[in-house]
Design a protein around this motif. Sequence first.
Motif, PDB file in Angstrom:
ATOM      1  N   PRO A  64     -12.653  -0.633   2.708  1.00  0.00           N
ATOM      2  CA  PRO A  64     -11.023  -0.812   2.290  1.00  0.00           C
ATOM      3  C   PRO A  64     -11.513  -2.321   1.402  1.00  0.00           C
ATOM      4  CG  PRO A  64     -11.577  -1.415   4.933  1.00  0.00           C
ATOM      5  CD  PRO A  64     -12.357  -0.385   3.652  1.00  0.00           C
ATOM      6  N   ASN A  65     -12.136  -3.761   1.534  1.00  0.00           N
ATOM      7  CA  ASN A  65     -12.490  -4.587   1.087  1.00  0.00           C
ATOM      8  C   ASN A  65     -13.280  -5.080   0.228  1.00  0.00           C
ATOM      9  OD1 ASN A  65     -13.843  -6.797   2.829  1.00  0.00           O
ATOM     10  ND2 ASN A  65     -11.979  -5.738   4.184  1.00  0.00           N
ATOM     11  N   SER A 153      -2.180   1.848  -0.394  1.00  0.00           N
ATOM     12  CA  SER A 153      -3.647   2.555   0.882  1.00  0.00           C
ATOM     13  C   SER A 153      -3.480   1.551   2.130  1.00  0.00           C
ATOM     14  CB  SER A 153      -4.420   1.633   0.262  1.00  0.00           C
ATOM     15  OG  SER A 153      -5.406   0.806   0.047  1.00  0.00           O
ATOM     16  N   GLU A 154      -4.730   2.233   3.538  1.00  0.00           N
ATOM     17  CA  GLU A 154      -4.098   1.949   4.396  1.00  0.00           C
ATOM     18  C   GLU A 154      -5.130   2.535   5.017  1.00  0.00           C
ATOM     19  OE1 GLU A 154      -1.168   2.803   7.137  1.00  0.00           O
ATOM     20  OE2 GLU A 154      -1.136   1.797   9.083  1.00  0.00           O
ATOM     21  N   THR A 155      -6.247   1.478   5.797  1.00  0.00           N
ATOM     22  CA  THR A 155      -7.626   2.222   6.466  1.00  0.00           C
ATOM     23  C   THR A 155      -7.784   2.012   7.859  1.00  0.00           C
ATOM     24  OG1 THR A 155      -8.868   2.131   4.507  1.00  0.00           O
ATOM     25  CG2 THR A 155     -10.333   2.300   5.833  1.00  0.00           C
ATOM     26  N   TYR A 165      -7.029  -2.030   7.763  1.00  0.00           N
ATOM     27  CA  TYR A 165      -5.829  -2.430   6.479  1.00  0.00           C
ATOM     28  C   TYR A 165      -5.272  -1.953   5.807  1.00  0.00           C
ATOM     29  CZ  TYR A 165     -11.243  -3.501   8.197  1.00  0.00           C
ATOM     30  OH  TYR A 165     -12.801  -4.482   8.635  1.00  0.00           O
ATOM     31  N   ASN A 184      -2.853  -8.315   1.090  1.00  0.00           N
ATOM     32  CA  ASN A 184      -3.526  -7.386   2.168  1.00  0.00           C
ATOM     33  C   ASN A 184      -3.108  -7.561   3.346  1.00  0.00           C
ATOM     34  OD1 ASN A 184      -5.921  -7.160  -0.411  1.00  0.00           O
ATOM     35  ND2 ASN A 184      -6.193  -5.361   0.617  1.00  0.00           N
ATOM     36  N   ASN A 186      -4.792  -7.391   7.142  1.00  0.00           N
ATOM     37  CA  ASN A 186      -6.183  -7.366   8.263  1.00  0.00           C
ATOM     38  C   ASN A 186      -5.826  -7.476   9.044  1.00  0.00           C
ATOM     39  OD1 ASN A 186      -7.267  -6.055   5.616  1.00  0.00           O
ATOM     40  ND2 ASN A 186      -8.364  -8.090   5.382  1.00  0.00           N
TER      41      ASN A 186
END
Length: 266
Positions: A64-65, A153-155, A165, A184, A186
């Motif tokens: 994610p990052n 996006s999403e995690t 995230y 973002n 988080n």
Amino acid sequence: MIKIIIIIICLLVSAFGYAQNETPKDSIPNKLEEVVIDAKSKTFINKNGNLKIDVPNSIYNSIPNTMDLLSKLPKIIISSDKENISIVGKGTPLIYIDNQKVGINDLNALAVDDIKNIEIIQNPSAKYEAEGRAVILVTRKFSKKDGFRTILSETASFKKDFNNYIGFNSSFKKGKLEWKANFNYNQLQPWEYQSVDYAIPNASIVSNYNVEAFTKRKQFVFGGSLFYKINEDDYLSFTVSSKLQSDTFDINANTYNKKRMLQITF
């Protein structure tokens, strides 16, 4: 008569050769419409001690990052607060994005989807002003076609606790001008624990302690970049980035000490 026989023989040989060269019409199509070449590039390239990682064609493209991505790479160590980077045997490296020297904050604001490759340079040349240190060179992807693109996006992950995230990444290209923006959010809950047990049985000495910390950390990371392409190798760019977060958490410590008949407990 001999001439006629020779002519007949030549005709028979020619007919036989033509029959051998003739291809049945139904064996191959008359028109070749498409050719597809399927080739896989190497994820890791090691050259002269420098390691280059092709991010889009690796398993790292789902991380994610950017800081978490770097923590997965060989020889790179990220501190628990994600504020410092070090390379084994080299100490703190210099960080470059597209040959421009940057800081940790610029990495936090860089979306993983915008990264083309990452190179860990162990013995950098003089152009990096490395002063004997290693260099982490991040090369970004640039759009080849005009247009607008947005990726959401999403995690979600479970380590010790739940972490989430959410990312927004957008880009627009028109001619030689291109801009990128990302945001973002988080929601992190990192957990840290340390324990030490110490004893000298002959002297009846026992000492141990354990420390545990739970953090609820909310991060807001955003950045924007404007690029103008001069030629294939040169461009002008303007970049802004920022990261906001709060770290409020409790630290729980338990300590036990014993020396002969005296016991102290906290």
